[in-house]
Design a protein around this motif. Structure first.
Motif, mmCIF file in Angstrom:
data_model
loop_
_atom_site.group_PDB
_atom_site.id
_atom_site.type_symbol
_atom_site.label_atom_id
_atom_site.label_comp_id
_atom_site.label_asym_id
_atom_site.label_seq_id
_atom_site.Cartn_x
_atom_site.Cartn_y
_atom_site.Cartn_z
ATOM 1 N N GLY A 87 0.796 -1.223 0.000
ATOM 2 C CA GLY A 87 0.000 0.000 0.000
ATOM 3 C C GLY A 87 0.821 1.261 0.000
ATOM 4 N N ALA A 88 1.952 1.252 -0.718
ATOM 5 C CA ALA A 88 2.852 2.413 -0.757
ATOM 6 C C ALA A 88 2.616 3.228 -2.015
ATOM 7 C CB ALA A 88 4.305 1.950 -0.699
ATOM 8 N N ASP A 89 2.451 4.519 -1.851
ATOM 9 C CA ASP A 89 2.301 5.414 -2.998
ATOM 10 C C ASP A 89 3.684 5.730 -3.559
ATOM 11 O OD1 ASP A 89 -0.436 5.546 -2.995
ATOM 12 O OD2 ASP A 89 -0.535 7.374 -1.791
ATOM 13 N N LEU A 90 4.168 4.834 -4.407
ATOM 14 C CA LEU A 90 5.424 5.078 -5.123
ATOM 15 C C LEU A 90 5.343 4.413 -6.476
ATOM 16 C CD1 LEU A 90 7.433 2.304 -5.004
ATOM 17 C CD2 LEU A 90 7.603 3.035 -2.637
ATOM 18 N N TRP A 91 6.006 5.046 -7.449
ATOM 19 C CA TRP A 91 5.926 4.584 -8.825
ATOM 20 C C TRP A 91 7.288 4.706 -9.488
ATOM 21 C CZ3 TRP A 91 2.717 8.241 -6.658
ATOM 22 C CH2 TRP A 91 1.380 7.866 -6.453
ATOM 23 N N LEU A 92 7.577 3.778 -10.363
ATOM 24 C CA LEU A 92 8.686 3.902 -11.297
ATOM 25 C C LEU A 92 8.079 3.737 -12.683
ATOM 26 C CD1 LEU A 92 11.680 4.248 -11.821
ATOM 27 C CD2 LEU A 92 11.931 1.769 -11.730
ATOM 28 N N GLY A 93 7.887 4.861 -13.346
ATOM 29 C CA GLY A 93 7.075 4.911 -14.556
ATOM 30 C C GLY A 93 5.693 5.387 -14.138
ATOM 31 N N LEU A 94 5.534 6.708 -14.033
ATOM 32 C CA LEU A 94 4.308 7.282 -13.479
ATOM 33 C C LEU A 94 3.119 7.032 -14.393
ATOM 34 C CD1 LEU A 94 3.285 9.115 -11.114
ATOM 35 C CD2 LEU A 94 3.540 11.032 -12.716
ATOM 36 N N PRO A 95 2.048 6.399 -13.879
ATOM 37 C CA PRO A 95 0.857 6.191 -14.718
ATOM 38 C C PRO A 95 0.076 7.492 -14.884
ATOM 39 C CG PRO A 95 0.455 5.391 -12.491
ATOM 40 C CD PRO A 95 1.902 5.810 -12.535
ATOM 41 N N LYS A 96 -0.680 7.579 -15.963
ATOM 42 C CA LYS A 96 -1.460 8.793 -16.222
ATOM 43 C C LYS A 96 -2.438 9.079 -15.100
ATOM 44 C CE LYS A 96 -1.191 8.672 -21.281
ATOM 45 N NZ LYS A 96 -1.956 8.584 -22.557
ATOM 46 N N THR A 97 -2.933 8.040 -14.448
ATOM 47 C CA THR A 97 -3.918 8.225 -13.387
ATOM 48 C C THR A 97 -3.350 8.959 -12.177
ATOM 49 O OG1 THR A 97 -3.346 6.013 -12.580
ATOM 50 C CG2 THR A 97 -5.260 6.197 -14.036
ATOM 51 N N ALA A 98 -2.024 8.995 -12.044
ATOM 52 C CA ALA A 98 -1.409 9.646 -10.878
ATOM 53 C C ALA A 98 -0.745 10.972 -11.219
ATOM 54 C CB ALA A 98 -0.387 8.701 -10.245
ATOM 55 N N GLN A 99 -0.795 11.395 -12.492
ATOM 56 C CA GLN A 99 -0.048 12.582 -12.912
ATOM 57 C C GLN A 99 -0.454 13.841 -12.167
ATOM 58 O OE1 GLN A 99 -0.371 12.906 -17.156
ATOM 59 N NE2 GLN A 99 1.093 11.264 -17.560
ATOM 60 N N THR A 100 -1.728 13.991 -11.855
ATOM 61 C CA THR A 100 -2.188 15.226 -11.221
ATOM 62 C C THR A 100 -1.760 15.329 -9.763
ATOM 63 O OG1 THR A 100 -4.305 14.189 -10.673
ATOM 64 C CG2 THR A 100 -4.174 15.409 -12.752
ATOM 65 N N ARG A 101 -1.230 14.258 -9.205
ATOM 66 C CA ARG A 101 -0.799 14.286 -7.807
ATOM 67 C C ARG A 101 0.633 14.762 -7.652
ATOM 68 N NH1 ARG A 101 -1.969 8.629 -5.102
ATOM 69 N NH2 ARG A 101 -0.803 9.727 -3.469
ATOM 70 N N VAL A 102 1.368 14.892 -8.749
ATOM 71 C CA VAL A 102 2.803 15.164 -8.673
ATOM 72 C C VAL A 102 3.075 16.646 -8.901
ATOM 73 C CG1 VAL A 102 5.074 14.509 -9.537
ATOM 74 C CG2 VAL A 102 3.209 12.841 -9.555
ATOM 75 N N GLY A 103 3.775 17.265 -7.950
ATOM 76 C CA GLY A 103 4.108 18.672 -8.059
ATOM 77 C C GLY A 103 5.315 18.911 -8.942
ATOM 78 N N ARG A 104 5.503 20.157 -9.312
ATOM 79 C CA ARG A 104 6.660 20.566 -10.099
ATOM 80 C C ARG A 104 7.833 20.846 -9.164
ATOM 81 N NH1 ARG A 104 6.035 21.986 -15.290
ATOM 82 N NH2 ARG A 104 7.725 23.502 -15.188
#
Length: 389
Positions: free
Chosen positions: A193-210
């Motif tokens: 249940g860890a929120d981590l990605w290697l290869g960010l899916p489109k479904t999570a793009q809006t959660r990532v800041g600049r």
């Protein structure tokens, strides 16, 4: 600074240090999470989600994620150790046993153990890859397989800053038939249940800041195991192993580019929340919230047992590595001599400390020039140590 979240009784020093990071050390947006014995005891976030945004007045939320740069290496190392734990990989076998093309240019006897301990001798590429080439696993794997080592594998160590991506990624692909990002999603992030990605899916793009660069106070952050001047000179010299290792991808990718975030480069472009990073490390040393544990005690030992130590051919200063993990020391001060984990250049940090049961994750959108011992992360680590004492 309006800081959100909670701390358990006794961990108030971590909140105080987190606030001071904004007031004194230049944080713009950040989060820190700490687990103890598999339970969350610190969960704090604050500032703006986007480093550069005039539109960026959007606040950092609890589920905001950021790129964590080389902190990704700790997650990639777990994949290889879990494959060993499952009997699918022999740490002392030659890499070429699984990846025949790697048996070239003097690397025939390079072992998986040497690869994980930054002893493989291939921290550089004679011809750097473009960002597009680097994102292609076939191109990256072919380049590192053809590369001649710059020292005899196993005889010395030096940080494989960028090439760690293709070394680990291709080895996982040869052993499992799956990309390393897919393997992490299915076998690590999902189960714990860890929120981590290697290869960010489109479904999570809006959660990532600049993200963006933040200036550092002159007194903060520099490693002092060798004169600061020597480190600066190594980075300034185009022919040094230091510059060539970090320049194995040239020009450097735009870390805010969705295409870069969607690639799977396990040396440099994992994305995580602070909770995701801390929860991952908590699962390496025990059960999380009564749930699944990833590492057996037998697997945890090589992760935290010294495999490389002393002057680093790439970072110039002295470093200590277990199998894929930086160990507590002057280059990367963690919580105690039993700690193992990995920093991300310029800010992020994740680690576990089996002795105290602590797992730690810090992410930020403001990157600094420091490679390992970022003062903001270090202030938080010291605060955790104070809380425990």
């Amino acid at each position: 600074m309006d800081v959100n979240g909670t701390v358990a009784e006794g961990f108030e020093p971590v909140r105080d240090a987190f606030v001071k990071n904004f007031e004194l050390l230049g944080d713009r947006g950040a989060a820190v999470t700490v687990y103890r014995d598999g339970h969350r005891v610190v969960d704090l976030w604050g500032g703006a989600r986007d480093f550069d945004g005039d539109a960026g007045r959007a606040p950092w939320e609890r589920d905001t994620a950021q790129i964590v740069r080389s902190a990704t290496k700790g997650v990639a190392a777990a994949v290889l150790l879990l494959l060993w734990q499952r009997g699918q990989l022999d740490l002392d076998a030659p890499v070429g046993e699984y990846w025949p093309e790697f048996k070239a240019a003097g690397k025939e006897r390079t072992s998986v153990r040497q690869l994980l301990a930054h002893r493989a001798g291939v921290p550089v590429l004679d011809r750097p890859l473009t960002p597009a080439e680097a994102a292609d696993p076939d191109t990256g794997a072919a380049a590192v397989a053809a590369q001649a080592p710059v020292w005899e594998p196993g005889t010395d160590h030096g940080y494989h800053a960028q090439t760690f991506s293709w070394l680990t990624g291709e080895l996982v692909r040869r052993v499992t038939g799956r990309g390393i990002g897919e393997w992490i999603a299915d076998e690590i992030a999902g189960p714990v249940g860890a929120d981590l990605w290697l290869g960010l899916p489109k479904t999570a793009q809006t959660r990532v800041g600049r993200v963006g660069p933040v200036a550092a106070p002159e007194t903060a952050g520099a490693l002092r195991t060798r004169p600061k001047r020597a480190v600066s000179e190594a980075y300034a010299d185009p022919g040094s192993l230091t510059r060539r290792a970090f320049g194995a991808i040239s020009p450097l990718p735009d870390e805010n580019d969705p295409a870069y975030r969607a690639a799977a480069l396990p040396a440099s472009n994992g994305i995580a929340t602070a909770d995701g990073l801390a929860r991952f490390y908590a699962s390496l040393i025990g059960e999380v919230d009564g749930g699944r544990r990833l590492f057996t005690p037998e697997t945890m030992e090589p992760a935290r047992t010294e495999q490389s130590a002393g002057p680093d051919r790439v970072l110039v200063i002295s470093t200590r590595f277990g199998l894929g993990y930086m160990l507590h020391g002057s280059a990367s001060p963690l919580l105690s001599p039993t700690s193992f984990g990995h920093p991300g250049r310029g800010g992020a940090l994740g680690f576990a400390d089996p002795e105290s049961g602590i797992a730690f994750g810090y992410v930020t959108n403001g990157f600094r020039k420091s490679v390992t011992a970022d003062p903001r992360a270090q202030a938080l680590v010291r605060a955790v140590r104070t809380a425990l004492s």
